[in-house]
Design a protein around this motif. Structure first.
Motif, PDB file in Angstrom:
ATOM      1  N   PHE A  68       5.243   4.515  -4.733  1.00 13.88           N
ATOM      2  CA  PHE A  68       6.022   5.734  -4.919  1.00 13.88           C
ATOM      3  C   PHE A  68       7.313   5.394  -5.632  1.00 13.88           C
ATOM      4  CE2 PHE A  68       7.628   4.378  -0.777  1.00 13.88           C
ATOM      5  CZ  PHE A  68       8.977   4.696  -0.816  1.00 13.88           C
ATOM      6  N   ASP A  69       7.984   6.402  -6.143  1.00 16.79           N
ATOM      7  CA  ASP A  69       9.200   6.225  -6.923  1.00 16.79           C
ATOM      8  C   ASP A  69      10.371   6.022  -5.959  1.00 16.79           C
ATOM      9  OD1 ASP A  69      11.465   6.428  -8.536  1.00 16.79           O
ATOM     10  OD2 ASP A  69      10.606   8.035  -9.764  1.00 16.79           O
ATOM     11  N   GLU A  97       0.779  -1.230   0.000  1.00 15.81           N
ATOM     12  CA  GLU A  97       0.000   0.000   0.000  1.00 15.81           C
ATOM     13  C   GLU A  97       0.816   1.288   0.000  1.00 15.81           C
ATOM     14  OE1 GLU A  97      -2.963  -0.122   3.019  1.00 15.81           O
ATOM     15  OE2 GLU A  97      -3.795  -1.995   2.293  1.00 15.81           O
ATOM     16  N   SER A  98       2.043   1.264   0.445  1.00 20.79           N
ATOM     17  CA  SER A  98       2.808   2.509   0.417  1.00 20.79           C
ATOM     18  C   SER A  98       4.063   2.355  -0.432  1.00 20.79           C
ATOM     19  CB  SER A  98       3.139   2.990   1.828  1.00 20.79           C
ATOM     20  OG  SER A  98       3.917   2.035   2.513  1.00 20.79           O
ATOM     21  N   LYS A 139       0.108  -7.963  -3.477  1.00 19.30           N
ATOM     22  CA  LYS A 139      -0.945  -7.897  -4.484  1.00 19.30           C
ATOM     23  C   LYS A 139      -1.141  -6.424  -4.812  1.00 19.30           C
ATOM     24  CE  LYS A 139      -5.849  -8.688  -5.193  1.00 19.30           C
ATOM     25  NZ  LYS A 139      -7.112  -8.847  -4.532  1.00 19.30           N
ATOM     26  N   ALA A 140      -1.150  -6.093  -6.072  1.00 15.55           N
ATOM     27  CA  ALA A 140      -1.335  -4.700  -6.475  1.00 15.55           C
ATOM     28  C   ALA A 140      -2.670  -4.184  -5.951  1.00 15.55           C
ATOM     29  CB  ALA A 140      -1.278  -4.574  -7.991  1.00 15.55           C
ATOM     30  N   THR A 141      -2.669  -2.952  -5.493  1.00 15.17           N
ATOM     31  CA  THR A 141      -3.884  -2.341  -4.967  1.00 15.17           C
ATOM     32  C   THR A 141      -3.878  -0.856  -5.283  1.00 15.17           C
ATOM     33  OG1 THR A 141      -5.233  -2.004  -2.996  1.00 15.17           O
ATOM     34  CG2 THR A 141      -2.877  -1.896  -2.684  1.00 15.17           C
ATOM     35  N   ASP A 142      -5.041  -0.276  -5.343  1.00 15.04           N
ATOM     36  CA  ASP A 142      -5.150   1.163  -5.500  1.00 15.04           C
ATOM     37  C   ASP A 142      -4.909   1.816  -4.158  1.00 15.04           C
ATOM     38  OD1 ASP A 142      -5.818   1.022  -8.186  1.00 15.04           O
ATOM     39  OD2 ASP A 142      -7.952   0.839  -7.754  1.00 15.04           O
TER      40      ASP A 142
END
Length: 187
Positions: A55-56, A50-51, A87-90
């Protein structure tokens, strides 16, 4: 040090001492304690997905090079996340769908550097039987505030006993105060 009111209060004095060239108190305050209770699996599940995943990291690593600790923390987190299943999440609360009818009591510290009250407010919309209480002087945890046993614990126990956040008297949160700032020498 920003996670709890108890350690937040030490920051001005630590900075004052560091400005005088004495970094020993800062080093001691930021060194991991001998024993700790930390849920590493939960931490990695949340932060890697989630974090950290949103971010880059390369740009952050470049920026971190100019700090006292450099990119050490980012490199360690990246290495851990490469080994942790995610798992990818928004991001944000847009992925919280409701309504959920369960009673929920969100308690947020107004100085939380990790999960600001706005995030709880966003999630609250999915819980019609929910309530958000923002604790003045609260951070990510509430250690160091007065009234933990007589206010915070009482409200949480009452919430679980009643099974509802409605009608809870949370007015005591306004009286929960941090300890005074420690004061160094005037030299």
């Amino acid at each position: 040090l920003m996670y709890a009111p108890a350690s937040q209060r030490s920051i001005p004095l630590l900075l004052q001492q560091a400005a005088k060239g004495d970094f020993a108190p800062f080093d001691a305050a930021t060194r991991p304690a001998g024993t700790r209770s930390f849920a590493d699996g939960l931490y990695l599940s949340l932060t890697c997905t989630e974090s950290f995943g949103h971010f880059d990291v390369n740009a952050a690593s470049i920026e971190a090079r100019g700090t006292r600790f450099g990119g050490y923390r980012l490199a360690r987190q990246r290495a851990a996340c490469e080994q942790w299943p995610t798992k990818a999440t928004d991001m944000g609360t847009a992925n919280v769908r409701g309504p959920f009818q369960v009673p929920v009591l969100f308690i947020a510290g107004d100085t939380d550097p990790v999960s600001p009250p706005e995030w709880a407010a966003g999630a609250l919309s999915a819980f019609p039987n929910g309530r958000l209480v923002v604790v003045p002087h609260g951070a990510h945890v509430f250690d160091g505030l007065s009234g933990l046993d007589t206010c915070f614990d009482r409200v949480v126990i009452e919430f679980f006993t009643r099974g509802s956040a409605r009608g809870l008297d949370t007015s005591c949160f306004a009286q929960m105060l941090p300890a005074p700032y420690p004061i160094g020498s005037a030299e």
